[in-house]
Design a protein around this motif. Structure first.
Motif, PDB file in Angstrom:
ATOM      1  N   ILE A 140       0.839  -1.209   0.000  1.00 14.72           N
ATOM      2  CA  ILE A 140       0.000   0.000   0.000  1.00 14.72           C
ATOM      3  C   ILE A 140       0.869   1.252   0.000  1.00 14.72           C
ATOM      4  O   ILE A 140       0.636   2.208  -0.757  1.00 14.72           O
ATOM      5  N   GLN A 141       1.884   1.284   0.847  1.00 15.99           N
ATOM      6  CA  GLN A 141       2.754   2.456   0.955  1.00 15.99           C
ATOM      7  C   GLN A 141       3.556   2.677  -0.328  1.00 15.99           C
ATOM      8  O   GLN A 141       3.727   3.819  -0.778  1.00 15.99           O
ATOM      9  N   SER A 142       4.021   1.588  -0.934  1.00 13.61           N
ATOM     10  CA  SER A 142       4.813   1.709  -2.160  1.00 13.61           C
ATOM     11  C   SER A 142       3.953   2.183  -3.317  1.00 13.61           C
ATOM     12  O   SER A 142       4.382   3.025  -4.124  1.00 13.61           O
ATOM     13  N   GLU A 143       2.747   1.645  -3.416  1.00 14.60           N
ATOM     14  CA  GLU A 143       1.855   2.068  -4.491  1.00 14.60           C
ATOM     15  C   GLU A 143       1.440   3.523  -4.324  1.00 14.60           C
ATOM     16  O   GLU A 143       1.302   4.256  -5.321  1.00 14.60           O
ATOM     17  N   ALA A 144       1.275   3.959  -3.085  1.00 11.64           N
ATOM     18  CA  ALA A 144       0.951   5.371  -2.842  1.00 11.64           C
ATOM     19  C   ALA A 144       2.106   6.269  -3.287  1.00 11.64           C
ATOM     20  O   ALA A 144       1.890   7.337  -3.882  1.00 11.64           O
ATOM     21  N   TYR A 145       3.325   5.830  -3.023  1.00 12.83           N
ATOM     22  CA  TYR A 145       4.505   6.602  -3.462  1.00 12.83           C
ATOM     23  C   TYR A 145       4.536   6.704  -4.983  1.00 12.83           C
ATOM     24  O   TYR A 145       4.746   7.801  -5.538  1.00 12.83           O
ATOM     25  N   LEU A 146       4.330   5.578  -5.673  1.00 10.84           N
ATOM     26  CA  LEU A 146       4.389   5.594  -7.131  1.00 10.84           C
ATOM     27  C   LEU A 146       3.265   6.443  -7.723  1.00 10.84           C
ATOM     28  O   LEU A 146       3.470   7.125  -8.735  1.00 10.84           O
ATOM     29  N   LEU A 147       2.101   6.432  -7.085  1.00  5.19           N
ATOM     30  CA  LEU A 147       1.012   7.311  -7.534  1.00  5.19           C
ATOM     31  C   LEU A 147       1.423   8.774  -7.448  1.00  5.19           C
ATOM     32  O   LEU A 147       1.133   9.576  -8.350  1.00  5.19           O
ATOM     33  N   ARG A 148       2.092   9.130  -6.358  1.00  3.35           N
ATOM     34  CA  ARG A 148       2.544  10.524  -6.188  1.00  3.35           C
ATOM     35  C   ARG A 148       3.573  10.916  -7.243  1.00  3.35           C
ATOM     36  O   ARG A 148       3.729  12.099  -7.565  1.00  3.35           O
ATOM     37  N   GLN A 149       4.254   9.904  -7.809  1.00  3.04           N
ATOM     38  CA  GLN A 149       5.238  10.192  -8.864  1.00  3.04           C
ATOM     39  C   GLN A 149       4.591  10.239 -10.242  1.00  3.04           C
ATOM     40  O   GLN A 149       5.278  10.402 -11.255  1.00  3.04           O
ATOM     41  N   GLY A 150       3.259  10.056 -10.282  1.00  6.21           N
ATOM     42  CA  GLY A 150       2.545  10.136 -11.548  1.00  6.21           C
ATOM     43  C   GLY A 150       2.375   8.818 -12.274  1.00  6.21           C
ATOM     44  O   GLY A 150       1.955   8.802 -13.444  1.00  6.21           O
ATOM     45  N   VAL A 151       2.686   7.712 -11.621  1.00  7.40           N
ATOM     46  CA  VAL A 151       2.511   6.403 -12.245  1.00  7.40           C
ATOM     47  C   VAL A 151       1.041   6.002 -12.164  1.00  7.40           C
ATOM     48  O   VAL A 151       0.482   5.930 -11.061  1.00  7.40           O
ATOM     49  N   PRO A 152       0.393   5.722 -13.273  1.00 10.09           N
ATOM     50  CA  PRO A 152      -1.022   5.318 -13.213  1.00 10.09           C
ATOM     51  C   PRO A 152      -1.149   3.851 -12.793  1.00 10.09           C
ATOM     52  O   PRO A 152      -0.441   2.979 -13.289  1.00 10.09           O
ATOM     53  N   ASN A 153      -2.047   3.605 -11.878  1.00  6.28           N
ATOM     54  CA  ASN A 153      -2.367   2.237 -11.447  1.00  6.28           C
ATOM     55  C   ASN A 153      -1.139   1.384 -11.128  1.00  6.28           C
ATOM     56  O   ASN A 153      -0.973   0.281 -11.669  1.00  6.28           O
ATOM     57  N   PRO A 154      -0.250   1.839 -10.252  1.00 11.04           N
ATOM     58  CA  PRO A 154       0.957   1.061  -9.953  1.00 11.04           C
ATOM     59  C   PRO A 154       0.631  -0.180  -9.131  1.00 11.04           C
ATOM     60  O   PRO A 154      -0.369  -0.235  -8.411  1.00 11.04           O
ATOM     61  N   VAL A 155       1.493  -1.186  -9.258  1.00 11.23           N
ATOM     62  CA  VAL A 155       1.364  -2.410  -8.473  1.00 11.23           C
ATOM     63  C   VAL A 155       2.726  -2.757  -7.873  1.00 11.23           C
ATOM     64  O   VAL A 155       3.733  -2.773  -8.588  1.00 11.23           O
ATOM     65  N   ALA A 156       2.732  -3.001  -6.579  1.00 12.85           N
ATOM     66  CA  ALA A 156       3.945  -3.422  -5.879  1.00 12.85           C
ATOM     67  C   ALA A 156       3.637  -4.712  -5.127  1.00 12.85           C
ATOM     68  O   ALA A 156       2.742  -4.741  -4.278  1.00 12.85           O
TER      69      ALA A 156
END
Length: 589
Positions: free
Chosen positions: A229-245
């Motif tokens: 959850i924390q990693s996907e939230a970080y990637l979202l903040r970087q502009g990555v759409p629908n990230p999965v970790a």
């Protein structure tokens, strides 16, 4: 360049009072949903004409054959032949706060109580949906592999079975003050990059998802779920759409997220209630931060050629993809001396649980009280003495082989004979133990007449992504057992120059209990007592994985390995008799 897609889908199970999987406790029931539980998936291929590698990690305690069978069936129907089951990897985060009741075998469903078809259906639907969506989202993607060590001072993991660990001759012996060093503190990382930006990843690091104890009552992803959850939230903040970790497991068998050492129980007792969720979030944060830091290094550092990689630094993966999977009956493997390290013939045996299994683990999940364990030990030894007293008895040879294989385990449960302390399962008085009462109920109903308590036919799998091989292990494998297995497979694969790195993923494709080294097994702590097929289990695993690795090196048309063995089908009427049909309130009253 690879074509890679990813997606996640919630496992839509509403808490209704069923026991959760992991601690094996009748009272550990789910009435709330603290966090959503997900199926997270990646699809990897080189071209449109190639069948993809499919990775799906579920926020669950384990994978079962019932789950895998259902997902394979769903994907076979949906993908119209463009699906190879050997290229499917189902993984579990091993959260102990997820739903149970998803196995066709009887034992691990007992606390639930019984088989819960709606749980299994929800798991299969979530996994299949996330995989299909991942395939639909494929785009050109670069893949990098690297490793990163947790600093010694990061309080992320401790060895919980130190005496067993120190029995191994190939480890540095550790003291009680060094349990944080008696494990593999390295995280393996597979990063997926689009246009130079980290967009998703798979993390492999072994630590039990038991930050949350057995007194809580909510579904929750625990440390691995929070890390995702924390990693996907970080990637979202970087502009990555629908990230999965994905935060999957490695050598977690003897590794705890709780301190083990002087005053360990006092320290653990201070983490109660809401503090446990905070503790799980922090442990997940350690894992997330290490992964993100390693994977977001500059692109220049990632441009490392394959023949220059010496571990640690990033390496771009190039080359083909491949996979091989075979089912092995681990209850009857004759192990070569090369792996057993003894000059005489040895074999694995039918699955047995020992007294130490009933005792649970210190700090993470304690089981029966010591006086009860002493009584169980005494009764177990009386059964063994009686069985071996008469060398002319019809079953003498059978039991002699069993006890030689299982030595020095004090056997309590036997499968597939389905016996408890040498007697049929329904012999025990159940007035003081609801689990025994449930077992008696199922036996008397005819629900466990031919069904095994636990599986014995187990899937072993190796995945190749360019120069990287992933050993996909179905058990809870200890630190040293995992390291030896990696060395065994790597020594076989690295004779072929195209594969230069080997990593391990655990809790894959089914659940076989624990895998300890032969030396650790002698301790008969929880891990050894839950190593089901006897003291040569690990040697058998090494032997079978080595052969599978030798076959992976061959052209697919030349491979000669068992593709026909599968678990025997369990009678549907027995599964039905173990099903509560949603009437859990009546069952647990």
């Amino acid at each position: 360049m690879f074509w890679v897609g990813w997606a996640k889908h919630e496992i839509e199970i509403q808490p209704q009072g069923y026991a959760m999987f992991g601690y094996g406790m009748w009272s550990h029931r789910a009435y709330e949903k603290r966090t959503a539980l997900f199926a997270r998936s990646f699809s990897i291929r080189r071209s449109d004409s190639e069948q993809p590698l499919l990775f799906c990690c579920l926020d669950l305690g384990c994978i079962t054959y019932a789950m895998r069978e259902g997902v394979v069936k769903a994907l076979t129907e949906k993908l119209n032949g463009q699906f190879n089951p050997q290229r499917l990897v189902l993984m579990a985060t091993h959260t102990h706060s997820g739903p149970g009741g998803c196995a066709y075998e009887a034992l691990y469903n007992m606390p639930t109580p019984g088989f819960v078809p709606e749980h299994l259906t929800a798991v299969i639907d979530a996994a299949a949906t996330s995989i299909l969506n991942a395939i639909q989202s494929e785009q050109q993607t670069e893949i990098f592999y690297q490793t990163r060590q947790f600093p010694h001072h990061t309080p992320v993991a401790w060895n919980r079975s130190l005496n067993a660990y120190n029995r191994n001759p190939d480890v540095i012996h550790r003291t009680e003050a060094e349990t944080h060093l008696a494990l593999n503190r390295e995280m393996q990382l597979i990063g997926f990059y689009r246009e130079g930006q980290l967009s998703g990843f798979i993390s492999l690091f072994g630590v039990h998802a038991t930050c949350l104890g057995n007194q809580l009552n909510a579904h929750d992803g625990d440390n691995k779920g929070y890390a995702a959850i924390q990693s996907e939230a970080y990637l979202l903040r970087q502009g990555v759409p629908n990230p999965v970790a994905i935060f999957a497991q490695a050598t977690a068998g003897d590794v705890s997220p709780h301190f083990h050492g002087p005053k360990q129980n006092i320290i653990r007792s201070r983490i109660k209630g809401e503090k446990q969720y905070q503790y799980a979030q922090q442990n997940g944060r350690y894992q997330s931060e290490l992964a993100i830091k390693a994977l977001t290094e500059s692109l220049e550092k990632r441009e490392v050629h394959q023949n220059q990689w010496r571990g640690g630094g990033p390496m771009k993966l190039n080359g083909g993809i491949d996979a091989i999977l075979s089912y092995v009956d681990l209850s009857q493997v004759e192990v070569p001396s090369e792996f057993s390290q003894v000059p005489y013939r040895v074999r694995t045996s039918a699955a047995c649980h020992g007294v130490g299994f009933m005792g649970g683990t210190p700090v993470d999940g304690q089981g029966a009280a010591k006086p009860i364990l002493k009584i169980l030990t005494l009764l177990s030894r009386q059964v063994r003495k009686k069985r071996l007293a008469d060398i002319n008895a019809p079953d003498y040879i059978k039991y002699k082989a069993l006890y030689e294989s299982q030595f020095p385990k004090d056997i309590v449960l036997e499968s597939p004979d389905n016996r408890l302390l040498g007697k049929h399962l329904d012999f025990s008085p159940s007035v003081f133990d609801p689990l025994i009462a449930e077992m008696n109920r199922q036996v008397k109903a005819g629900a466990i007449q031919t069904s095994p308590l636990v599986p014995s036919v187990i899937p072993l799998q190796i995945i190749q992504i360019g120069p990287l091989a992933l050993v996909c292990c179905p058990g809870e494998i200890t630190t040293t057992a995992g390291q030896r297995l990696i060395q065994t497979v790597a020594s076989q694969l690295t004779v072929h120059q195209r594969i230069s790195m080997t990593a391990l993923v655990s809790y894959c494709n089914d659940y076989m209990g624990y895998i300890t080294t032969q030396e650790e097994y002698q301790e008969q702590a929880y891990e050894g007592a839950h190593t089901l097929y006897g003291q040569w289990t690990h040697a058998a695993i090494q032997y079978k994985f080595q052969y599978l690795a030798s076959q992976l090196l061959l052209d697919e048309s030349q491979r000669k390995f068992d593709q026909f063995t599968h678990p025997a089908k369990i009678p549907q009427h027995e599964i039905d008799l173990r099903t509560n049909h949603g009437n859990v309130k009546t069952a647990v009253r």
